[in-house]
Scaffold this active site. Structure first.
Site, short mmCIF file in Angstrom:
data_model
loop_
_atom_site.label_atom_id
_atom_site.label_comp_id
_atom_site.label_asym_id
_atom_site.label_seq_id
_atom_site.Cartn_x
_atom_site.Cartn_y
_atom_site.Cartn_z
N TYR A 1 4.79 -10.45 12.69
CA TYR A 1 5.67 -11.58 12.38
C TYR A 1 5.96 -12.12 14.38
O TYR A 1 5.55 -13.23 14.93
CB TYR A 1 6.31 -12.01 11.61
CG TYR A 1 7.14 -13.61 11.73
CD1 TYR A 1 5.85 -14.34 10.60
CD2 TYR A 1 8.26 -13.34 12.22
CE1 TYR A 1 6.90 -16.05 10.60
CE2 TYR A 1 8.67 -15.17 12.22
CZ TYR A 1 8.12 -15.97 11.41
OH TYR A 1 8.38 -17.59 11.34
N LYS B 1 -4.22 4.68 12.11
CA LYS B 1 -4.53 4.60 10.52
C LYS B 1 -5.06 2.99 10.96
O LYS B 1 -4.75 1.86 11.10
CB LYS B 1 -3.42 4.19 9.64
CG LYS B 1 -4.39 3.79 8.01
CD LYS B 1 -3.40 3.21 7.10
CE LYS B 1 -4.01 2.27 5.92
NZ LYS B 1 -2.81 2.62 4.76
N ARG C 1 -2.32 -8.34 8.21
CA ARG C 1 -1.11 -8.58 7.52
C ARG C 1 -0.42 -8.74 8.47
O ARG C 1 0.69 -9.60 8.25
CB ARG C 1 -0.69 -7.15 6.64
CG ARG C 1 -1.55 -6.68 4.80
CD ARG C 1 -0.85 -5.51 4.48
NE ARG C 1 -1.74 -5.76 3.08
CZ ARG C 1 -1.23 -5.51 1.58
NH1 ARG C 1 0.01 -6.44 1.93
NH2 ARG C 1 -1.61 -5.70 1.21
N ILE D 1 -6.57 6.78 4.98
CA ILE D 1 -5.92 7.07 4.73
C ILE D 1 -6.23 5.52 3.25
O ILE D 1 -6.12 4.53 3.56
CB ILE D 1 -4.50 6.40 4.93
CG1 ILE D 1 -3.73 7.47 6.11
CG2 ILE D 1 -3.39 6.00 4.05
CD1 ILE D 1 -2.95 7.19 6.95
#
Length: 292
Positions: A107, A162, A138, A204
């Protein structure tokens, strides 16, 4: 410590809107029995966005206690607020986690200088090995290879990443710029094999919640130079990896675990149960793989 192989991004089972500790411990124990190489509590798949700080800390504690040092625990501890990330990382370290998984600030989308300052501050306040979590789908922020390399050079606690862009060109550039001592784990289940082929170290994984042994076996086969077995497992798992994203993660994987009688199906708003047509598609995949 070397972080290699298949790490499960654990779901957080709920019961009556509370952590279902019994189901969580049983799930972790089953993962270990199935040969998983490590576990990751409180990541995206663990619905960390809707856990209170107390719940977040409790979930990490239960996980570390259940694992009892048998495999590494990489605890989700990131935030888009640096002071909050420091607090969660400090707790993860105190609870006994081996490393932290720190998402890039979402954000507010910092500049490369801001990212470096964010990770430097966390490392200074809480010296613990950590993985950068790059998931632009995301966060709205993609950490480019030169920035990753800069963080790796300037922050000794940054041991790996990751990488969830799904972009093998970017992954390859990260490996090229950071070298073999920087651990690159896939954040996309469908490209574990190609990621390892360009020098990555494992995954992961969402899918390993339901097929821990298969994902572990794929990584091990590749590391043992058994290319045929690795390719066979990659193709075998492909329908499952797609199915875990029929709707927003972790809706399908929690639904799968409920159908497998591992947990109760309970999601936290704003996540809601799967649409019937998608659940029917999911059931068909699970039945084809003899998981239900």
């Amino acid at each position: 410590m070397l972080y290699r192989g298949a790490y499960t991004a654990l779901v957080t089972p709920f019961k009556n809107n509370q952590l279902d500790e019994e189901a969580y411990r049983n799930l972790i124990e089953w993962q270990l029995e199935q040969g998983i190489d490590g576990v990751v509590p409180c990541g995206t798949t663990g619905e960390s966005a809707t856990l209170s700080h107390e719940e977040h800390k409790r979930t990490i504690s239960v996980c570390v206690d259940q694992v009892k040092g048998r495999v590494p625990v990489i605890a989700g501890a990131g935030s888009n607020c640096t002071s909050e990330a420091v607090d969660l990382t400090r707790y993860a370290k105190e609870a006994g986690a081996d490393a932290a998984l720190l998402i890039t600030p979402y954000y507010n989308k910092p500049t490369p200088d801001g990212l470096l300052a964010h990770f430097k501050t966390i490392a200074r306040e809480v010296p613990i090995p950590f993985f950068i979590y790059n998931v632009p789908g995301r966060t709205g922020l993609n950490v480019l290879p030169d920035t990753v390399a800069r963080i790796f050079r300037e922050v000794p606690e940054a041991v790996g990443i990751k990488e969830a862009t799904g972009n093998l060109t970017q992954v390859s550039s990260v490996i090229e710029e950071c070298g073999p001592d920087f651990t690159v784990l896939s954040g996309e289940d469908s490209i574990v094999l190609p990621l390892m082929a360009v020098g990555g170290h494992g995954v992961i994984s969402v899918s390993s919640n339901i097929v821990p042994n298969m994902m572990h076996s794929l990584c091990k086969a590749y590391m043992d130079n058994d290319q045929e077995k690795a390719k066979k497992l990659h193709l075998e798992m492909a329908p499952l990896c797609r199915a875990m994203f029929f709707e927003t993660n972790p809706i399908p994987v929690k639904t799968s675990l409920a159908l497998m009688k591992k947990i109760e199906l309970e999601l936290r708003l704003p996540l809601v149960p799967m649409q019937e047509k998608n659940q029917a598609r999911l059931k068909e995949v699970l039945q084809n793989k003899k998981l239900i």
